[in-house]
Design an enzyme around this catalytic site. Structure first.
Site, mmCIF file in Angstrom:
data_model
loop_
_atom_site.group_PDB
_atom_site.id
_atom_site.type_symbol
_atom_site.label_atom_id
_atom_site.label_comp_id
_atom_site.label_asym_id
_atom_site.label_seq_id
_atom_site.Cartn_x
_atom_site.Cartn_y
_atom_site.Cartn_z
ATOM 1 N N ARG A 128 1.250 8.152 12.895
ATOM 2 C CA ARG A 128 0.815 9.404 13.544
ATOM 3 C C ARG A 128 -0.696 9.613 13.444
ATOM 4 O O ARG A 128 -1.336 10.082 14.377
ATOM 5 C CB ARG A 128 1.557 10.575 12.875
ATOM 6 C CG ARG A 128 1.235 11.939 13.445
ATOM 7 C CD ARG A 128 1.626 13.035 12.459
ATOM 8 N NE ARG A 128 0.964 12.872 11.165
ATOM 9 C CZ ARG A 128 1.297 13.516 10.053
ATOM 10 N NH1 ARG A 128 2.306 14.357 10.052
ATOM 11 N NH2 ARG A 128 0.635 13.324 8.912
ATOM 12 N N PHE A 156 15.351 19.438 -0.668
ATOM 13 C CA PHE A 156 13.994 18.983 -0.983
ATOM 14 C C PHE A 156 13.740 17.569 -0.440
ATOM 15 O O PHE A 156 12.663 17.293 0.105
ATOM 16 C CB PHE A 156 13.827 19.022 -2.513
ATOM 17 C CG PHE A 156 12.550 18.418 -3.015
ATOM 18 C CD1 PHE A 156 11.352 19.098 -2.898
ATOM 19 C CD2 PHE A 156 12.557 17.164 -3.621
ATOM 20 C CE1 PHE A 156 10.171 18.544 -3.365
ATOM 21 C CE2 PHE A 156 11.379 16.603 -4.086
ATOM 22 C CZ PHE A 156 10.181 17.290 -3.954
ATOM 23 N N ARG A 176 -11.132 4.337 8.497
ATOM 24 C CA ARG A 176 -10.020 3.763 7.736
ATOM 25 C C ARG A 176 -9.054 3.061 8.676
ATOM 26 O O ARG A 176 -8.791 3.550 9.767
ATOM 27 C CB ARG A 176 -9.242 4.863 6.999
ATOM 28 C CG ARG A 176 -10.023 5.478 5.882
ATOM 29 C CD ARG A 176 -9.412 6.803 5.515
ATOM 30 N NE ARG A 176 -10.245 7.490 4.577
ATOM 31 C CZ ARG A 176 -9.951 7.657 3.300
ATOM 32 N NH1 ARG A 176 -8.833 7.192 2.816
ATOM 33 N NH2 ARG A 176 -10.773 8.289 2.501
ATOM 34 N N TYR A 226 0.842 -1.201 0.000
ATOM 35 C CA TYR A 226 0.000 0.000 0.000
ATOM 36 C C TYR A 226 0.882 1.258 0.000
ATOM 37 O O TYR A 226 0.669 2.186 -0.796
ATOM 38 C CB TYR A 226 -0.944 0.016 1.217
ATOM 39 C CG TYR A 226 -1.673 1.328 1.335
ATOM 40 C CD1 TYR A 226 -2.695 1.646 0.438
ATOM 41 C CD2 TYR A 226 -1.319 2.269 2.307
ATOM 42 C CE1 TYR A 226 -3.347 2.871 0.501
ATOM 43 C CE2 TYR A 226 -1.965 3.484 2.380
ATOM 44 C CZ TYR A 226 -2.977 3.787 1.477
ATOM 45 O OH TYR A 226 -3.607 5.007 1.547
HETATM 46 C C1 IN0 Z 1 6.194 14.148 -1.448
HETATM 47 C C2 IN0 Z 1 7.223 13.926 -0.363
HETATM 48 C C3 IN0 Z 1 8.654 13.805 -0.845
HETATM 49 C C4 IN0 Z 1 9.476 14.878 -0.921
HETATM 50 C C5 IN0 Z 1 10.818 14.732 -1.316
HETATM 51 C C6 IN0 Z 1 11.327 13.506 -1.661
HETATM 52 C C7 IN0 Z 1 10.514 12.385 -1.594
HETATM 53 C C8 IN0 Z 1 11.017 11.122 -1.927
HETATM 54 C C9 IN0 Z 1 10.209 10.031 -1.826
HETATM 55 C C10 IN0 Z 1 8.882 10.148 -1.488
HETATM 56 C C11 IN0 Z 1 8.367 11.378 -1.150
HETATM 57 C C12 IN0 Z 1 9.161 12.505 -1.202
HETATM 58 O O1 IN0 Z 1 7.185 14.894 0.672
HETATM 59 C C13 IN0 Z 1 5.942 15.400 1.114
HETATM 60 C C14 IN0 Z 1 6.138 16.242 2.366
HETATM 61 C C15 IN0 Z 1 4.886 17.015 2.746
HETATM 62 O O2 IN0 Z 1 3.989 17.190 1.980
HETATM 63 N N1 IN0 Z 1 4.811 17.463 3.995
HETATM 64 C C16 IN0 Z 1 3.627 18.150 4.538
HETATM 65 C C17 IN0 Z 1 3.522 17.862 5.983
HETATM 66 C C18 IN0 Z 1 2.689 16.662 6.308
HETATM 67 O O3 IN0 Z 1 2.705 16.256 7.476
HETATM 68 O O4 IN0 Z 1 1.983 16.140 5.444
HETATM 69 C C19 IN0 Z 1 3.780 19.657 4.384
HETATM 70 O O5 IN0 Z 1 2.749 20.334 4.219
HETATM 71 O O6 IN0 Z 1 4.911 20.163 4.452
HETATM 72 C C20 IN0 Z 1 4.913 14.306 1.301
HETATM 73 O O7 IN0 Z 1 4.519 14.034 2.439
HETATM 74 N N2 IN0 Z 1 4.414 13.666 0.180
HETATM 75 C C21 IN0 Z 1 4.823 13.981 -1.125
HETATM 76 C C22 IN0 Z 1 3.858 14.142 -2.121
HETATM 77 C C23 IN0 Z 1 4.226 14.511 -3.404
HETATM 78 C C24 IN0 Z 1 5.565 14.713 -3.673
HETATM 79 CL CL1 IN0 Z 1 6.025 15.233 -5.280
HETATM 80 C C25 IN0 Z 1 6.568 14.552 -2.714
HETATM 81 C C26 IN0 Z 1 3.304 12.709 0.357
HETATM 82 C C27 IN0 Z 1 3.699 11.207 0.436
HETATM 83 C C28 IN0 Z 1 2.411 10.396 0.531
HETATM 84 C C29 IN0 Z 1 4.546 10.888 1.660
HETATM 85 C C30 IN0 Z 1 4.455 10.774 -0.814
#
Ligand code: IN0
Length: 416
Positions: free
Chosen positions: A218, A288, A228, A171
């Site tokens: 969390r 990043f 869920r 998942y």
């Molecule tokens: C992310 C990821 C992310 C960033 C950088 C490198 C990555 C490499 C592998 C996988 C994911 C990576 O980062 C974000 C961070 C984020 O959104 N933080 C929130 C805080 C929070 O608690 O949600 C904020 O508002 O700052 C992330 O969580 N995801 C994400 C989504 C799209 C992209 Cl392009 C990058 C979501 C997830 C589900 C963990 C992949």
């Protein structure tokens, strides 16, 4: 308020003040959109609306990558919004998730029936897909391929529960590992990173799994309240008959045992995360990738053995987050942060915890890999009373200043 919450932690007060007075530019530089098309500007507007803090980190990426990652993020947000929306009937949702990637090629496609908070990305999908089709073909291929695989994978878990640990990984692979794989391919395609970063899908997957498992741990209460169940049954059934039993304070000990079991599971990804980070050469890509990972280890440590997970939202203080963000700009800094929080977990393992031996072994493995001369440990010193009072005064002035600033921005839409 953030400064007040950190008042007892000198390093955090220092980090917050440094950040406010220009330190943020060291990590996050401003993105000039003056010369960009109205559609692209709209995309950045959506990005800022859907994720304020993460948007800043995306906008700090070097030019050749910034737009591709912005569009990738918005497309993923749109797909995620479809998945999350419980008001969309399954007969509509399943085919939509499966065919979502094809909508990137349909200039007029949009979806107006979502009730989710980020529905704007579906309602104005044509603006996002327009900018998608303007990206370099290599970037388009990566984004489309990831969307196709993710949409398919999401349909497998629509019932909202996960059985085995293997399924948990599966998942998390669909919703986050694939994001890591896609991003890594974009980094390599941009020429900013070596081709190995895009090719090593196992490490890229681990980056996503570490973030998503931390989110799932969390968000126990929030997910339970929405019907869920993302904690894997194979693990929680060792400690309870129903996952929702953990919300009952009478089952506190079992709940904490399960929580600690899952935190240990997530910790196993840290060595991969460190190896992935050691391959990143470009500073903007490094920041990043590093920022979400250090936030995750901080959150995981805060969650470990913490009953607060079952009663509310466990969060790291803004001061702590800013301090970590400013520290996580080098491999040594990231290692120091990982080392610090892992050592904290190691020291708080209860002597009665059923997973204590595995947790201890895993912590030692992480400590070995993250050993560095740099030290993230806070001094542990508290300010004398008169300093605290002066800080409090500064905090009140800060609050006043921020509210004046907000009113000013509200009226004039200016950036500070
Ligand atoms: C992310 C990821 C992310 C960033 C950088 C490198 C990555 C490499 C592998 C996988 C994911 C990576 O980062 C974000 C961070 C984020 O959104 N933080 C929130 C805080 C929070 O608690 O949600 C904020 O508002 O700052 C992330 O969580 N995801 C994400 C989504 C799209 C992209 Cl392009 C990058 C979501 C997830 C589900 C963990 C992949």
């Amino acid at each position: 308020m953030d400064l007040v919450k950190s008042i007892r932690y000198p390093e955090e007060v220092y980090a917050l003040l440094k950040y406010k007075f220009g330190g943020c530019q060291a990590v996050i530089s401003k993105n000039d959109l003056k010369n960009e098309s109205p559609q692209l500007r709209k995309c950045y507007e959506y990005l800022n609306k859907t994720s304020r803090s993460f948007a800043a980190v995306i906008q700090a990426l070097d030019r050749e990558l910034r737009h591709a990652v912005c569009i990738f993020y918005l497309v993923l947000r749109a797909l995620d919004t479809v998945e999350d929306d419980m008001t969309i009937p399954l007969e509509v949702k399943v085919p939509l998730l499966r065919s979502f990637y094809t909508k990137l090629q349909e200039p007029d496609w949009c979806f107006m029936d979502s009730k989710e908070k980020d529905k704007i990305v579906l309602e104005d999908f044509s603006t996002i897909s327009h900018e998608f089709r303007k990206l370099a073909p290599l970037y388009q291929e990566v984004i489309s391929d990831i969307c196709c695989k993710m949409g398919d994978g999401m349909t497998v878990f629509l019932e909202g529960h996960v059985d085995s640990k293997k399924q948990w990984d599966e998942y998390c692979h669909y919703v986050a590992g694939l994001v890591g794989i896609g991003l890594s391919r974009l980094f390599s395609a941009s020429g900013l990173e070596d081709s190995i970063v895009g090719q090593d899908t196992r490490l890229a997957n681990s980056m996503g799994l570490f973030l998503q498992k931390t989110n799932i741990i969390r968000d126990y209460l929030e997910d339970i309240e929405q019907g869920r169940e993302f904690w894997p049954k194979e693990v929680w059934s060792k400690y309870a008959n129903k996952l929702s039993d953990f919300a009952d304070p009478a089952n506190r000990r079992a709940a904490l045992s399960c929580l600690n079991d899952l935190v240990t599971n997530a910790l196993h990804h840290v060595p991969d995360v460190l190896l992935y980070m050691s391959r990143i050469k470009n500073q903007s890509v490094f920041n990043f990738c590093a920022i979400p990972q250090v936030m995750a280890i901080g959150t995981l440590e805060r969650c470990y053995n913490n009953p607060g997970v079952f009663t509310g939202v466990v969060k790291i203080r803004k001061g702590e987050a800013v301090r970590m963000m400013m520290y996580a700009t080098s491999l040594e800094g990231v290692k120091a942060i990982m080392y610090h929080f892992t050592a904290q977990i190691l020291h708080s393992i209860p002597s009665t915890d059923p997973s204590q031996n595995i947790t201890r072994r895993c912590c030692h493995q992480v400590l070995e890999r993250s050993c560095t001369d740099k030290d993230y440990t806070s001094s542990g010193q508290f300010f004398p009373l008169y300093v605290s009072c002066s800080m409090m005064l500064a905090a009140i002035m800060w609050q006043y200043w921020t509210s004046v600033e907000n009113i000013y921005h509200g009226y004039f839409g200016m950036e500070s």
